[in-house]
Scaffold this motif. Structure first.
Motif, PDB file in Angstrom:
ATOM      1  N   ASP A  41       0.822  -1.214   0.000  1.00  0.00           N
ATOM      2  CA  ASP A  41       0.000   0.000   0.000  1.00  0.00           C
ATOM      3  C   ASP A  41       0.853   1.260   0.000  1.00  0.00           C
ATOM      4  OD1 ASP A  41      -2.208  -1.589   0.001  1.00  0.00           O
ATOM      5  OD2 ASP A  41      -2.650  -1.385   2.138  1.00  0.00           O
ATOM      6  N   ASP A  42       1.985   1.247   0.705  1.00  0.00           N
ATOM      7  CA  ASP A  42       2.837   2.432   0.754  1.00  0.00           C
ATOM      8  C   ASP A  42       3.397   2.764  -0.626  1.00  0.00           C
ATOM      9  OD1 ASP A  42       2.382   2.694   3.441  1.00  0.00           O
ATOM     10  OD2 ASP A  42       4.219   1.633   4.038  1.00  0.00           O
ATOM     11  N   CYS A  43       3.810   1.750  -1.374  1.00  0.00           N
ATOM     12  CA  CYS A  43       4.351   1.989  -2.710  1.00  0.00           C
ATOM     13  C   CYS A  43       3.259   2.449  -3.674  1.00  0.00           C
ATOM     14  CB  CYS A  43       5.040   0.731  -3.236  1.00  0.00           C
ATOM     15  SG  CYS A  43       6.647   0.375  -2.460  1.00  0.00           S
ATOM     16  N   ILE A  44       2.058   1.910  -3.502  1.00  0.00           N
ATOM     17  CA  ILE A  44       0.939   2.356  -4.334  1.00  0.00           C
ATOM     18  C   ILE A  44       0.636   3.822  -4.047  1.00  0.00           C
ATOM     19  CG2 ILE A  44      -1.543   2.121  -4.676  1.00  0.00           C
ATOM     20  CD1 ILE A  44       0.022   0.009  -6.135  1.00  0.00           C
ATOM     21  N   ARG A  45       0.658   4.203  -2.793  1.00  0.00           N
ATOM     22  CA  ARG A  45       0.400   5.596  -2.432  1.00  0.00           C
ATOM     23  C   ARG A  45       1.473   6.518  -3.008  1.00  0.00           C
ATOM     24  NH1 ARG A  45       0.804   4.862   2.475  1.00  0.00           N
ATOM     25  NH2 ARG A  45      -1.302   4.020   2.741  1.00  0.00           N
ATOM     26  N   GLU A  46       2.721   6.093  -2.922  1.00  0.00           N
ATOM     27  CA  GLU A  46       3.814   6.880  -3.478  1.00  0.00           C
ATOM     28  C   GLU A  46       3.697   7.003  -4.997  1.00  0.00           C
ATOM     29  OE1 GLU A  46       8.719   6.600  -3.791  1.00  0.00           O
ATOM     30  OE2 GLU A  46       7.612   5.351  -2.361  1.00  0.00           O
ATOM     31  N   TRP A  47       3.292   5.915  -5.622  1.00  0.00           N
ATOM     32  CA  TRP A  47       3.111   5.887  -7.089  1.00  0.00           C
ATOM     33  C   TRP A  47       2.031   6.878  -7.524  1.00  0.00           C
ATOM     34  CZ3 TRP A  47      -0.956   2.537  -9.496  1.00  0.00           C
ATOM     35  CH2 TRP A  47      -0.880   2.511 -10.884  1.00  0.00           C
ATOM     36  N   LYS A  48       0.914   6.891  -6.814  1.00  0.00           N
ATOM     37  CA  LYS A  48      -0.170   7.810  -7.158  1.00  0.00           C
ATOM     38  C   LYS A  48       0.214   9.263  -6.899  1.00  0.00           C
ATOM     39  CE  LYS A  48      -4.016   4.574  -6.481  1.00  0.00           C
ATOM     40  NZ  LYS A  48      -5.295   4.306  -5.756  1.00  0.00           N
TER      41      LYS A  48
END
Length: 233
Positions: A41-48
């Protein structure tokens, strides 16, 4: 056999806990479930957060559509091939882009498409001028008008006596080629059709009556009962 699969992020490498769903990245080389590239989830948030679009510029040449994207953090992706998807109102590129950014790109694309449509030539009327020059009265879909635009062809290139936008020049070239093709077709249609070649008739005195022809004739012939002198044509 039941096995255990640790949830390890393929981007940051840390072990994470899944909630009600899992993020994963498409990988057609994966041969088994353990090869799936999970994303936390942290990487997805950073990606967005990274894909916050500041500006997007579309360009089309030879029916190939590309887009240059500038993100708010200053990152620039130049001339990426892209495909607009009207059903989902999104634009797909070669980069992994969040759905929200894909929808934002589509808004830029709609603006680009509307502008491109307005720049198309709606009407174009040609007039022959002196010294082998031509003039064109042009109206674009968006309402732009160019009256008595004088142009000529030099060394195989069409040139105008006044500066015009590239999209007007491109449309003028296409329209003039169509005009020349139509002129050639009308010129050909106005000419009389060529006369079909006629065979010169053989004088009656030279007609072969078939005498002397038969199975014993060493020079060949039409056959013992065939008296048609034109059987060979």
């Amino acid at each position: 056999m039941i096995r255990t699969l640790p949830l390890t992020c393929s981007r940051c490498g840390k072990v994470f806990t899944a909630q009600d769903h899992l993020y994963y990245q498409d990988d057609f080389t994966a041969q088994s479930f353990k090869d799936i590239k999970l994303v936390c989830d942290d990487c997805i948030r950073e990606w967005k957060e990274k894909w916050q679009i500041d500006h997007a510029e579309f360009h089309e040449e030879n029916y190939v559509l590309t887009v240059t994207i500038t993100l708010k953090d200053g990152t620039v992706y130049k001339n990426m091939d892209c495909t607009p998807m009207e059903d989902t109102e999104s634009v797909v590129t070669g980069e992994d882009i969040p759905p929200e950014a894909q929808h934002t790109l589509y808004e830029y694309y709609v603006t680009f498409a509307q502008k491109r449509e307005s720049q198309q030539i709606k009407d174009c009327f040609f007039t022959k001028e002196a010294e082998g020059k031509m003039s064109a009265d042009i109206t674009t879909v968006g309402g732009e008008r160019y009256d008595k635009l004088v142009f000529y062809v030099e060394d195989g290139y069409l040139k105008t006596e006044q500066d015009v936008p590239d999209y007007v020049m491109d449309g003028l070239v296409i329209a003039y080629k169509s005009y020349l093709a139509q002129e050639e077709m009308l010129s050909t249609a106005s000419q009389p059709a060529p006369r079909m070649p006629q065979r010169k008739p053989m004088p009656e005195s030279q007609w072969n009556t078939g005498e002397g022809y038969g199975s014993g004739n060493t020079t060949g012939g039409f056959g013992r009962h065939n008296r048609n002198p034109f059987g060979g044509f």
